[in-house]
Design a protein around this motif. Structure first.
Motif, short mmCIF file in Angstrom:
data_model
loop_
_atom_site.label_atom_id
_atom_site.label_comp_id
_atom_site.label_asym_id
_atom_site.label_seq_id
_atom_site.Cartn_x
_atom_site.Cartn_y
_atom_site.Cartn_z
N UNK A 1 0.88 -1.11 -0.06
CA UNK A 1 0.05 -0.08 -0.02
C UNK A 1 0.87 1.19 0.02
N UNK A 2 0.59 2.20 -1.07
CA UNK A 2 1.81 3.27 -1.29
C UNK A 2 0.84 4.32 -1.42
N UNK A 3 1.33 5.60 -1.08
CA UNK A 3 0.74 6.81 -1.19
C UNK A 3 1.79 7.54 -2.04
N UNK A 4 1.55 8.27 -3.37
CA UNK A 4 2.37 9.08 -3.98
C UNK A 4 1.83 10.32 -4.14
N UNK A 5 2.86 11.31 -4.07
CA UNK A 5 2.82 12.84 -4.44
C UNK A 5 2.52 13.05 -5.83
N UNK A 6 2.05 14.35 -6.17
CA UNK A 6 2.01 14.82 -7.79
C UNK A 6 3.24 14.28 -8.47
N UNK A 7 4.66 14.29 -7.66
CA UNK A 7 5.70 14.06 -8.57
C UNK A 7 6.08 12.57 -8.65
N UNK A 8 5.18 11.67 -8.09
CA UNK A 8 5.60 10.42 -8.10
C UNK A 8 6.35 9.64 -6.74
N UNK A 9 6.64 10.74 -5.63
CA UNK A 9 7.61 10.33 -4.72
C UNK A 9 6.47 9.75 -3.51
N UNK A 10 7.11 8.72 -2.72
CA UNK A 10 6.38 8.08 -1.59
C UNK A 10 6.14 9.07 -0.51
N UNK A 11 5.09 9.19 0.15
CA UNK A 11 4.75 10.15 1.14
C UNK A 11 4.09 9.17 2.42
N UNK A 12 4.07 7.97 2.30
CA UNK A 12 3.67 7.10 3.35
C UNK A 12 4.58 6.64 4.29
N UNK A 13 4.34 5.86 5.55
CA UNK A 13 5.15 5.44 6.24
C UNK A 13 5.62 4.22 5.66
N UNK A 14 5.13 3.45 4.76
CA UNK A 14 5.79 2.22 4.25
C UNK A 14 5.29 0.81 5.03
N UNK A 15 4.54 0.88 6.08
CA UNK A 15 4.04 -0.38 6.97
C UNK A 15 2.75 -0.21 7.01
N UNK A 16 2.14 -1.08 6.03
CA UNK A 16 0.67 -1.16 6.00
C UNK A 16 0.09 -2.08 7.24
N UNK A 17 -0.95 -2.05 7.89
CA UNK A 17 -1.36 -2.88 8.85
C UNK A 17 -3.00 -2.89 8.81
N UNK A 18 -3.41 -3.94 9.48
CA UNK A 18 -4.85 -3.93 9.42
C UNK A 18 -5.39 -3.11 10.58
N UNK A 19 -6.55 -2.40 10.10
CA UNK A 19 -7.26 -1.45 11.15
C UNK A 19 -8.19 -2.31 11.86
N UNK A 20 -9.18 -2.94 11.03
CA UNK A 20 -10.19 -3.63 11.77
C UNK A 20 -10.89 -4.74 10.54
N UNK A 21 -11.03 -6.01 10.85
CA UNK A 21 -11.93 -6.88 9.77
C UNK A 21 -11.26 -6.60 8.47
N UNK A 22 -11.68 -6.34 7.43
CA UNK A 22 -11.12 -6.33 6.14
C UNK A 22 -10.64 -4.87 5.54
N UNK A 23 -10.41 -4.12 6.89
CA UNK A 23 -9.89 -2.66 6.52
C UNK A 23 -8.40 -2.64 6.85
N UNK A 24 -7.59 -1.98 6.02
CA UNK A 24 -6.21 -1.96 6.05
C UNK A 24 -5.71 -0.52 5.87
N UNK A 25 -4.78 -0.06 6.64
CA UNK A 25 -4.45 1.32 6.47
C UNK A 25 -2.76 1.56 6.42
N UNK A 26 -2.28 2.67 6.12
CA UNK A 26 -0.98 2.99 5.96
C UNK A 26 -0.89 4.49 6.58
N UNK A 27 0.10 4.87 7.46
CA UNK A 27 0.20 6.22 7.67
C UNK A 27 0.76 7.03 6.96
N UNK A 28 0.42 8.45 6.69
CA UNK A 28 1.39 9.42 6.05
C UNK A 28 2.02 10.48 6.66
N UNK A 29 3.07 10.81 5.94
CA UNK A 29 3.74 12.10 6.55
C UNK A 29 3.07 13.22 6.97
N UNK A 30 3.73 14.03 7.57
CA UNK A 30 3.03 15.23 8.17
C UNK A 30 3.46 16.34 7.27
#
Length: 672
Positions: free
Chosen positions: A72-101
């Motif tokens: 799970x990745x999040x990319x800015x308009x220039x294509x650079x990663x802005x996520x923490x790089x470690x996805x995790x299960x939030x609950x059930x079938x929902x998964x998430x990844x943190x973003x830079x501030x």
């Protein structure tokens, strides 16, 4: 007669690569494996424009998925990663990844590549914006899983594995249940052994391809041992390893079937048949379970019932298809001295009928489980493929009716052939005896002398001549007798082949069985494609969940935005989808308008043209045309769209998916 037999053999030889070519063409033309776990929700949702950057991005799927570190990745308009790089299960079938501030304003792209619970890769992407939309360099169209050369090879490996399993199981069942004498026929032995080889080779190939297939899709990753180690820890990897272990037991079974079993007398064979049938059934069911435990049946609705039903379905397919192709080989390749009897064909006819009944029963349950509604037959790709498979099965059943007619006519001819064979064998025996007598008489002849004549110098005496004739004559006579016996045997075998090939009933049976086998190859191909296609129930549930979540935001949000979802179908290829219109703030004056186009499975895709028109019929105003600008894959935008008056506006969206396929869909929007 030889001239008519040779063309039939050449036709058979040409049909085999033809079937493989058809299979390859269909596999090559097929789309990458569809997602079997659909994205049903996200936060921020697709196309959303938020005031401040969120702390994390969450995705909700229709079933549990497996995620790696970069899934799970999040990319800015220039294509650079802005996520923490470690996805995790939030609950059930929902998964998430943190973003830079402190993320700046602009359009961000969320990409994901995971593995669904039924072992198929799932990939996709969507965009959301912070502050206001902007241009982005991330190509959403590149986000696909199970495609490329690795995806093609994986699909081909699945087809070969199914075909090998059918030949191995169905061929062995045909010999044990229908034609025990076939265990000594070299062509049948080679055919069944080829099924074992094909299944083993395909399983090894799938094990090596698995990591790249669910990951990068690069051919170089096929030989990555670290990736192979990760595959072995997954459910699909465990199933493939279990299949290899069961194939070792299957090799012992095949060796016994064509070794110890073939050498037994008919009475002893009956005693050994039960043991081989029991052991072979256990191995065949175990091999079928390696598919059931890792694919559609292992997840979703009623897996405890679905997996045993799937095993029965595979066993029925293998018994019917494998037995049919083995019968075809026996009809064309069995020696004249060991022809396929009418009794064997009738036995297989009963076995095939039982298999078809099992296929109908298990297939009905699987269809209900995977589709869930009648509309899914025509509105989903899985349902359309299933209709094709049902049509092919019906065609095979119709051809089988003709085969049964030829089988009924074959009985009398078989009895006549056996009588002729007995006469030919008697003639051969008499010829062998005559050859031996002639050789001995010839060897015993020596020159006779008149009474009182003394032997000439160097001439052997009568006793010596007799001794010499006895030594040399025995050897020469024996060799001559064997040569004559071989010639007579060859003539008798050729005579039996001519009689067999001249039988119009046997010729008709060959043609009908060949036609059955040809259609059965296509049935097997349709089955393979079904296992790679998202079930119709999942596709419709995911679409309903996505539309439902969107419609819940249709009333004005805190910022006054309005969202309209409109399904469309242009009637052409890739003509189905969903177009979403976002109006912000949905009030009199200037409005920001965003258009999103998605496939039924939720993936964004581009179309040649999309246009909007606003009409206020109560004031006879409009249509006001709007041509939005293309932002990224599946996303168009237009700023400053002027709606001069409040009221119930009609929003018309024209979608064109090809040069000739287009449609206009409409929905009303309340502008305040």
């Amino acid at each position: 007669m030889t001239q008519t037999t040779a063309p039939r053999t050449r036709i058979l030889v040409l049909l085999v690569p033809l079937f493989l070519a058809v299979a390859g063409a269909l596999l090559a033309g097929a789309a990458p494996a569809s997602a079997h776990a659909a994205l049903t929700g996200s936060d921020p949702r697709q196309g959303a424009v938020v005031d401040r950057a969120p702390n994390r991005v969450t995705l909700t799927f229709s079933e549990e998925v497996a995620m790696s570190g970069g899934a799970l990745r999040v990319l800015d308009p220039q294509g650079k990663r802005v996520d923490s790089g470690t996805p995790a299960r939030v609950s059930g079938t929902t998964y998430g990844v943190g973003l830079h501030s402190g993320l700046p304003d602009g359009t961000y792209t969320v990409t994901y590549q995971v593995v669904s619970a039924d072992s198929h890769p799932v990939a996709g992407a969507y965009t959301f914006s912070v502050g206001a939309p902007s241009k982005t360099s991330v190509p959403l169209a590149a986000q696909a899983a199970g495609g490329g050369i690795v995806g093609f090879l994986y699909g081909a490996g699945r087809y070969v594995s199914y075909a090998g399993y059918a030949v191995l199981v169905g061929g062995a069942a045909f010999v044990l249940a229908c034609w025990p004498r076939g265990s000594g026929v070299r062509a049948v032995q080679r055919f069944v052994a080829s099924g074992w080889v094909a299944l083993t080779a395909a399983t090894l190939a799938l094990l090596l391809l698995r990591g790249s297939y669910t990951g990068s899709g690069k051919a170089g990753d096929v030989v990555d041992l670290d990736l192979l180690g990760q595959v072995l820890q997954t459910k699909a990897g465990s199933a493939l390893v279990s299949r290899l272990l069961l194939l070792a037991a299957a090799a012992l079974f095949v060796a016994m079937l064509f070794g110890a079993y073939d050498k037994r007398a008919d009475e002893e064979k009956r005693d050994l048949t039960f043991g081989l049938a029991l052991g072979g059934s256990v191995v065949a069911a175990g091999l079928a379970a390696t598919w059931a435990m890792a694919e559609h049946a292992s997840t979703g609705l009623q897996p405890g019932i679905a997996m045993p039903v799937d095993v029965l379905h595979l066993l029925a397919v293998a018994t019917w298809f494998g037995g049919l192709t083995t019968l075809l080989v026996a009809l064309h390749r069995a020696p004249a001295g060991t022809p396929v009897t009418a009794t064997a064909v009738r036995r297989f006819s009963r076995v095939a009928l039982s298999s078809v009944v099992a296929l109908v029963a298990t297939g009905a349950y699987q269809s209900w489980r995977q589709l869930g509604s009648w509309s899914a037959f025509t509105e989903t790709r899985y349902g359309q493929l299933l209709l094709v498979k049902l049509g092919l099965v019906a065609a095979v059943v119709g051809l089988a009716w003709f085969s049964r007619r030829w089988t009924a006519r074959l009985a009398d001819t078989t009895a006549e052939a056996e009588t002729t064979d007995a006469g030919a064998q008697t003639t051969t025996g008499l010829a062998e005896d005559t050859a031996r007598d002639t050789a001995v008489d010839t060897a015993a002849v020596v020159p006779e002398r008149t009474q009182g004549e003394s032997p000439a110098a160097g001439e052997p005496t009568r006793a010596g001549a007799s001794a010499a004739a006895g030594g040399k004559g025995d050897v020469a006579g024996s060799a001559r007798a064997e040569q004559l016996a071989r010639q007579e045997a060859a003539k008798a075998a050729a005579r039996r082949r001519r009689l067999r090939d001249a039988d119009p009933n046997r010729f008709g049976l060959r043609r009908s069985v060949l036609a059955e086998a040809g259609v059965a190859v296509l049935v097997l191909l349709a089955t393979t494609l079904l296992t790679q296609t998202e079930p119709g129930r999942t596709e419709q549930d995911a679409e309903a969940a996505t539309v439902g979540s969107a419609s819940s935001t249709d009333p004005a949000s805190p910022s006054g935005a309005l969202t309209l979802d409109m399904p469309f179908d242009t009637g052409g290829k890739d003509g189905k989808g969903l177009v979403r219109i976002d109006l912000d703030p949905a009030r009199v004056g200037a409005n920001a308008t965003h258009v999103y186009v998605r496939r039924p499975d939720g993936r964004a895709f581009d179309i040649p043209e999309v246009k909007i028109a606003f009409t206020l019929e109560s004031r006879d105003l409009g249509p006001l045309p709007v041509v939005p600008d293309h932002i990224t894959t599946g996303h168009w935008s237009a700023s400053g769209v002027q709606l001069p008056m409040a009221g119930d506006w009609t929003v018309d969206v024209t979608v064109r998916t090809s040069d000739i396929d287009q449609v206009t869909v409409s929905k009303n929007a309340q502008i305040g």
